[in-house]
Design a protein around this motif. Structure first.
Motif, PDB file in Angstrom:
ATOM      1  N   ASP A 154      71.361  96.350 -16.871  1.00  0.00           N
ATOM      2  CA  ASP A 154      72.586  96.305 -17.665  1.00  0.00           C
ATOM      3  C   ASP A 154      72.303  96.330 -19.165  1.00  0.00           C
ATOM      4  O   ASP A 154      73.217  96.576 -19.956  1.00  0.00           O
ATOM      5  CB  ASP A 154      73.406  95.054 -17.301  1.00  0.00           C
ATOM      6  CG  ASP A 154      74.182  95.239 -16.004  1.00  0.00           C
ATOM      7  OD1 ASP A 154      74.454  96.394 -15.634  1.00  0.00           O
ATOM      8  OD2 ASP A 154      74.514  94.231 -15.357  1.00  0.00           O
ATOM      9  N   THR A 186      72.865 103.137  -8.919  1.00  0.00           N
ATOM     10  CA  THR A 186      74.144 102.578  -8.494  1.00  0.00           C
ATOM     11  C   THR A 186      75.063 102.351  -9.685  1.00  0.00           C
ATOM     12  O   THR A 186      76.279 102.572  -9.596  1.00  0.00           O
ATOM     13  CB  THR A 186      73.917 101.249  -7.748  1.00  0.00           C
ATOM     14  OG1 THR A 186      73.110 101.489  -6.588  1.00  0.00           O
ATOM     15  CG2 THR A 186      75.231 100.628  -7.317  1.00  0.00           C
ATOM     16  N   ALA A 187      74.502 101.909 -10.804  1.00  0.00           N
ATOM     17  CA  ALA A 187      75.302 101.664 -12.006  1.00  0.00           C
ATOM     18  C   ALA A 187      75.668 102.955 -12.737  1.00  0.00           C
ATOM     19  O   ALA A 187      76.705 103.028 -13.397  1.00  0.00           O
ATOM     20  CB  ALA A 187      74.533 100.735 -12.948  1.00  0.00           C
ATOM     21  N   ARG A 228      84.591 106.565 -12.470  1.00  0.00           N
ATOM     22  CA  ARG A 228      85.082 105.475 -11.628  1.00  0.00           C
ATOM     23  C   ARG A 228      86.251 105.911 -10.737  1.00  0.00           C
ATOM     24  O   ARG A 228      87.132 105.124 -10.405  1.00  0.00           O
ATOM     25  CB  ARG A 228      85.468 104.260 -12.480  1.00  0.00           C
ATOM     26  CG  ARG A 228      84.433 103.888 -13.513  1.00  0.00           C
ATOM     27  CD  ARG A 228      84.778 102.621 -14.257  1.00  0.00           C
ATOM     28  NE  ARG A 228      84.320 101.468 -13.531  1.00  0.00           N
ATOM     29  CZ  ARG A 228      83.046 101.056 -13.477  1.00  0.00           C
ATOM     30  NH1 ARG A 228      82.116 101.723 -14.108  1.00  0.00           N
ATOM     31  NH2 ARG A 228      82.710  99.995 -12.800  1.00  0.00           N
ATOM     32  N   ARG A 272      82.923  98.808  -4.650  1.00  0.00           N
ATOM     33  CA  ARG A 272      82.281  97.962  -5.660  1.00  0.00           C
ATOM     34  C   ARG A 272      82.110  98.721  -6.983  1.00  0.00           C
ATOM     35  O   ARG A 272      82.367  98.191  -8.057  1.00  0.00           O
ATOM     36  CB  ARG A 272      80.935  97.475  -5.137  1.00  0.00           C
ATOM     37  CG  ARG A 272      80.284  96.413  -6.008  1.00  0.00           C
ATOM     38  CD  ARG A 272      78.917  96.023  -5.475  1.00  0.00           C
ATOM     39  NE  ARG A 272      78.989  95.396  -4.168  1.00  0.00           N
ATOM     40  CZ  ARG A 272      78.484  95.908  -3.054  1.00  0.00           C
ATOM     41  NH1 ARG A 272      77.863  97.067  -3.084  1.00  0.00           N
ATOM     42  NH2 ARG A 272      78.587  95.259  -1.915  1.00  0.00           N
ATOM     43  N   GLN A 273      81.679  99.968  -6.892  1.00  0.00           N
ATOM     44  CA  GLN A 273      81.464 100.758  -8.101  1.00  0.00           C
ATOM     45  C   GLN A 273      82.762 101.050  -8.834  1.00  0.00           C
ATOM     46  O   GLN A 273      82.763 101.271 -10.041  1.00  0.00           O
ATOM     47  CB  GLN A 273      80.763 102.072  -7.727  1.00  0.00           C
ATOM     48  CG  GLN A 273      79.309 101.886  -7.339  1.00  0.00           C
ATOM     49  CD  GLN A 273      78.723 103.123  -6.696  1.00  0.00           C
ATOM     50  OE1 GLN A 273      79.420 103.887  -6.032  1.00  0.00           O
ATOM     51  NE2 GLN A 273      77.437 103.339  -6.892  1.00  0.00           N
ATOM     52  N   VAL A 312      84.064  97.055 -10.384  1.00  0.00           N
ATOM     53  CA  VAL A 312      83.214  96.192 -11.214  1.00  0.00           C
ATOM     54  C   VAL A 312      83.101  96.779 -12.620  1.00  0.00           C
ATOM     55  O   VAL A 312      82.841  97.974 -12.779  1.00  0.00           O
ATOM     56  CB  VAL A 312      81.811  96.040 -10.582  1.00  0.00           C
ATOM     57  CG1 VAL A 312      80.870  95.289 -11.523  1.00  0.00           C
ATOM     58  CG2 VAL A 312      81.916  95.312  -9.257  1.00  0.00           C
ATOM     59  N   ALA A 320      81.666  98.091 -16.094  1.00  0.00           N
ATOM     60  CA  ALA A 320      80.414  98.821 -16.290  1.00  0.00           C
ATOM     61  C   ALA A 320      79.289  97.913 -16.775  1.00  0.00           C
ATOM     62  O   ALA A 320      78.141  98.060 -16.357  1.00  0.00           O
ATOM     63  CB  ALA A 320      80.634  99.961 -17.285  1.00  0.00           C
ATOM     64  N   MET A 332      77.709  96.093 -13.764  1.00  0.00           N
ATOM     65  CA  MET A 332      77.445  96.838 -12.542  1.00  0.00           C
ATOM     66  C   MET A 332      76.030  96.615 -12.022  1.00  0.00           C
ATOM     67  O   MET A 332      75.817  96.437 -10.817  1.00  0.00           O
ATOM     68  CB  MET A 332      77.675  98.328 -12.799  1.00  0.00           C
ATOM     69  CG  MET A 332      77.698  99.181 -11.537  1.00  0.00           C
ATOM     70  SD  MET A 332      79.072  98.825 -10.451  1.00  0.00           S
ATOM     71  CE  MET A 332      78.214  98.176  -9.034  1.00  0.00           C
TER      72      MET A 332
END
Length: 420
Positions: free
Chosen positions: A70, A125-126, A134, A334-335, A338, A340, A343
């Motif tokens: 992150d 994933t992030a 999104r 989830r993506q 959540v 950014a 994430m």
């Protein structure tokens, strides 16, 4: 939803290709590492150390790794992780050529490969929700394709390729995986750059890691999404621990037949990834997740009571389909919901909970089989899965999912959108 008709961006095709190539290499190494270890020792504990070493990074650094992701540029994190793993594999390859390969070296390599995988998987994933803005429908389609390719490459093509390449020389499968990482890194570097999330007030890494874990544990929907794979791993590892013995002793399946049994499960998983979006649209994501969880539990119950290999194969295929659909729907949701800037931490926390549960399941399966009967772990696993379904049904209901999607929807304010 109108977004369902949108095309996936060109950048996704490059990400999909990179992960497909890397998954093939992972499948090669997944088969080759235990076989390499087997050429060095017959000690079961030594072999277990090599197998377990790859999971340790998630147990030790899962939440901290998410906090670092992150903070970092996600695209750079992915290609650096792949380049590092390619470089790392040159070490055991050289050791194999020089005939100085050892169990400690293989365990260290497995650990470092797992650490690289932690950073790559969390960053990917992030990165994906940013690439797809999104959009829930696009995320489901993208995750379906990613999961399907991963299953095909690491589950079908990679392991037999790893065994075949090992016959050409001990260094060959390792170098093959190194090339796959290099190709993946080159493709990832061509992906479009994404703006970093708006940074939070400067805090220590540990405090940020705790904040990410707390975010999951305090949100009932995210907690429900995290509990499913965590409890699921306890159940599935309990089954996996005794499956070979169960297949041999109770179903009369030989080594070749056992491979076909596992192929049936992988085939079901591939089907599940393909129908996940359809289930989500028809039933609603929350109801679809509850149904797939219930299907998994009932399928394991069917496996426990299977009178012959054909029924057992069908039960595993159905279970695999439920797992495949779940692994598309849950991450996509989830993506979408959540923020950014959280994430990476949310994804790594959820993955860590699942990884921590796996050893418990393996121990439970072995203990139940030793203390009671070879079918007992399967009955216990089915009970766990069905109980988990009942407990989490309200946590991941359609009503709760829709409320979370509304809360996460863009407001039209660019600065607010950047924060969320």
């Amino acid at each position: 939803m109108t977004s369902g008709a949108q095309k996936l961006p060109t950048g996704f095709g490059r990400l999909w290709t990179a992960q497909t190539i890397s998954s093939l290499g992972d499948g090669v190494t997944h088969a080759a590492l235990p076989l390499l270890a087997l050429t060095l020792t017959r000690d079961p504990m030594a072999l277990a150390v090599v197998s377990a070493a790859g999971t340790l990074p998630w147990l030790l650094f899962g939440i901290l790794g998410g906090a670092l992701v992150d903070r970092w540029d996600r695209r750079r994190t992915m290609w650096v992780a792949d380049t590092a793993r390619a470089t790392l594999l040159a070490i055991p390859a050289a050791a194999a050529v020089l005939d100085v390969l050892s169990i400690p070296l293989l365990a260290a390599v497995a650990f470092l490969l797992g650490l690289g995988g932690l950073f790559f998987d969390t960053a990917a994933t992030a990165y994906l929700p940013d690439l797809l803005h999104r959009d829930p429908a696009l995320l489901e389609r993208a995750n379906s394709r990613l999961r399907g390719a991963q299953t095909a490459m690491s589950g079908f093509a990679g392991p037999p390729a790893g065994s075949a390449l090992l016959a050409l020389g001990r260094a060959v499968p390792l170098l093959t995986d190194a090339v796959s990482f290099l190709l993946s890194a080159l493709l990832v570097r061509t992906l479009p750059a994404m703006p970093r999330p708006v940074p939070e007030v400067r805090e220590s890494l540990l405090r940020q890691a705790r904040a990410g874990a707390s975010y999951v544990l305090r949100d009932r929907l995210l907690l429900g999404l995290a509990l499913r794979p965590a409890v699921g791993n306890i159940a599935f590892l309990a089954v996996e621990t005794v499956l070979a013995l169960f297949a041999h002793d109770r179903l009369g399946i030989d080594t070749y037949g056992f491979g076909l049994l596992l192929t049936a499960e992988a085939t079901g998983a591939l089907l599940g990834t393909g129908i996940a979006s359809h289930l989500g649209r028809r039933l609603g994501t929350g109801t679809a997740l509850t149904c797939t969880a219930a299907v998994e539990g009932l399928a394991i119950l069917g496996l426990a009571t299977a009178p012959d290999p054909y029924v057992a194969g069908l039960a595993l295929a159905v279970c695999g389909a439920g797992m495949g659909a779940t692994m598309v729907l849950a991450p996509s949701l989830r993506q979408t919901i959540v923020p950014a800037h959280l994430m990476g931490r949310v994804a790594s926390t959820s993955r860590m909970l699942a990884m921590c549960a796996a050893p418990l399941g393996a121990f439970l399966g072995g203990w139940l089989a030793t203390t009671y009967d070879i079918r007992t772990p399967l009955y216990a696993a089915a009970g766990l899965l069905l109980a988990m379904t009942a407990v989490t049904a309200s946590m991941t209901s359609n009503r709760r999912v829709e409320a979370a999607l509304r809360a996460a929807a863009p407001t039209g304010d660019p600065q607010e959108n950047a924060r969320t």
